[in-house]
Scaffold this active site. Sequence first.
Site, PDB file in Angstrom:
ATOM      1  N   ASP A 229      -1.119  -3.946  10.334  1.00 34.13           N
ATOM      2  CA  ASP A 229      -2.476  -4.329   9.987  1.00 34.13           C
ATOM      3  C   ASP A 229      -3.393  -3.259  10.576  1.00 34.13           C
ATOM      4  O   ASP A 229      -3.255  -2.891  11.741  1.00 34.13           O
ATOM      5  CB  ASP A 229      -2.826  -5.717  10.522  1.00 34.13           C
ATOM      6  CG  ASP A 229      -4.011  -6.291   9.770  1.00 34.13           C
ATOM      7  OD1 ASP A 229      -4.020  -6.223   8.534  1.00 34.13           O
ATOM      8  OD2 ASP A 229      -4.948  -6.788  10.418  1.00 34.13           O
TER       9      ASP A 229
ATOM     10  N   GLY B 273      -8.228   4.343   0.726  1.00 31.17           N
ATOM     11  CA  GLY B 273      -9.159   3.488   1.459  1.00 31.17           C
ATOM     12  C   GLY B 273     -10.385   4.245   1.962  1.00 31.17           C
ATOM     13  O   GLY B 273     -11.079   4.924   1.196  1.00 31.17           O
TER      14      GLY B 273
ATOM     15  N   GLU C 235      -2.209 -13.083   5.259  1.00 33.04           N
ATOM     16  CA  GLU C 235      -3.056 -12.366   6.220  1.00 33.04           C
ATOM     17  C   GLU C 235      -4.122 -13.336   6.681  1.00 33.04           C
ATOM     18  O   GLU C 235      -5.084 -13.599   5.967  1.00 33.04           O
ATOM     19  CB  GLU C 235      -3.672 -11.120   5.575  1.00 33.04           C
ATOM     20  CG  GLU C 235      -2.622 -10.058   5.316  1.00 33.04           C
ATOM     21  CD  GLU C 235      -3.208  -8.664   5.092  1.00 33.04           C
ATOM     22  OE1 GLU C 235      -4.246  -8.332   5.699  1.00 33.04           O
ATOM     23  OE2 GLU C 235      -2.620  -7.922   4.312  1.00 33.04           O
TER      24      GLU C 235
ATOM     25  N   ASN D 236       0.832  -1.206   0.000  1.00 32.81           N
ATOM     26  CA  ASN D 236       0.000   0.000   0.000  1.00 32.81           C
ATOM     27  C   ASN D 236       0.869   1.261   0.000  1.00 32.81           C
ATOM     28  O   ASN D 236       1.492   1.608   1.002  1.00 32.81           O
ATOM     29  CB  ASN D 236      -0.903  -0.050   1.240  1.00 32.81           C
ATOM     30  CG  ASN D 236      -1.876   1.098   1.300  1.00 32.81           C
ATOM     31  OD1 ASN D 236      -1.565   2.217   0.909  1.00 32.81           O
ATOM     32  ND2 ASN D 236      -3.057   0.825   1.813  1.00 32.81           N
TER      33      ASN D 236
ATOM     34  N   HIS E 225      -4.205   7.043  13.502  1.00 36.25           N
ATOM     35  CA  HIS E 225      -3.886   5.753  14.125  1.00 36.25           C
ATOM     36  C   HIS E 225      -2.472   5.314  13.752  1.00 36.25           C
ATOM     37  O   HIS E 225      -1.694   4.882  14.582  1.00 36.25           O
ATOM     38  CB  HIS E 225      -4.922   4.717  13.670  1.00 36.25           C
ATOM     39  CG  HIS E 225      -5.132   4.646  12.184  1.00 36.25           C
ATOM     40  ND1 HIS E 225      -5.279   5.761  11.404  1.00 36.25           N
ATOM     41  CD2 HIS E 225      -5.179   3.579  11.328  1.00 36.25           C
ATOM     42  CE1 HIS E 225      -5.415   5.389  10.137  1.00 36.25           C
ATOM     43  NE2 HIS E 225      -5.357   4.077  10.067  1.00 36.25           N
TER      44      HIS E 225
ATOM     45  N   LYS F 202      -2.937  14.626   8.484  1.00 38.79           N
ATOM     46  CA  LYS F 202      -3.364  13.271   8.875  1.00 38.79           C
ATOM     47  C   LYS F 202      -2.363  12.684   9.873  1.00 38.79           C
ATOM     48  O   LYS F 202      -2.758  12.021  10.836  1.00 38.79           O
ATOM     49  CB  LYS F 202      -3.505  12.383   7.623  1.00 38.79           C
ATOM     50  CG  LYS F 202      -4.036  10.994   7.941  1.00 38.79           C
ATOM     51  CD  LYS F 202      -4.283  10.130   6.709  1.00 38.79           C
ATOM     52  CE  LYS F 202      -4.604   8.692   7.134  1.00 38.79           C
ATOM     53  NZ  LYS F 202      -4.722   7.763   5.991  1.00 38.79           N
TER      54      LYS F 202
END
Length: 177
Positions: free
Chosen positions: A60, A137, A31, A8, A162, A157
């Site tokens: 993840d 996403g 995964e 990604n 997170h 961001k």
Amino acid sequence: MIYFVTSNKGKFVEAAAIFGDLVQKDIGYTEIQADTLEEVASFGMNEVAARLKGPVMLEDAGLFVEALQGFPGVYSAYVQKTIGNAGILRLMQGVENRRAYFKSVIAYVDADGEPVMFSGVVHGQIGFEARGSKGFGYDPIFYVGDLSLGEMEITEKNRISHRAKSMTALKGWLASR
Ligand code: IMP
């Protein structure tokens, strides 16, 4: 230098803004289907560490929507690929409670150390429409304040996300050793 195993590009760019010396490795790993991001990251790291020597991390992440009892959660990648943001907005039609959070779990291991994990969470709201094309996403439907993450520059961001939290925790841990 640290390897970041991910396919990604969006994740990599955000992580590289936190760790200057990061190298993307798109080598793929299993995964597993599990109930927690931690289990997925930990299983993936065991596989990756056996194949790639050197400081390496993987991540993840998932979107957890309160009114949907935490869905899509560990299924976030599959749901993004299938019903996508439009599907989540449809599921949320008529739902008043828009609270949701993103969680990032990263696993890291040195050339010969034990794996360690760090996590980070950002709370926000599922909007009523998708806005912005800066992130990836679920960013366009996840709002913090008046802006969706898709409307934010990476620097914005990275002040709240997170991923920025989990990666800053790893960075601090590395610096303290
Ligand atoms: P994974 O960690 O690559 O399995 O990501 C799970 C799913 O959540 C993918 O579809 C990602 O696109 C999405 N996702 C992960 N992190 C973010 C984020 O920071 N913003 C928006 N979507 C994300």
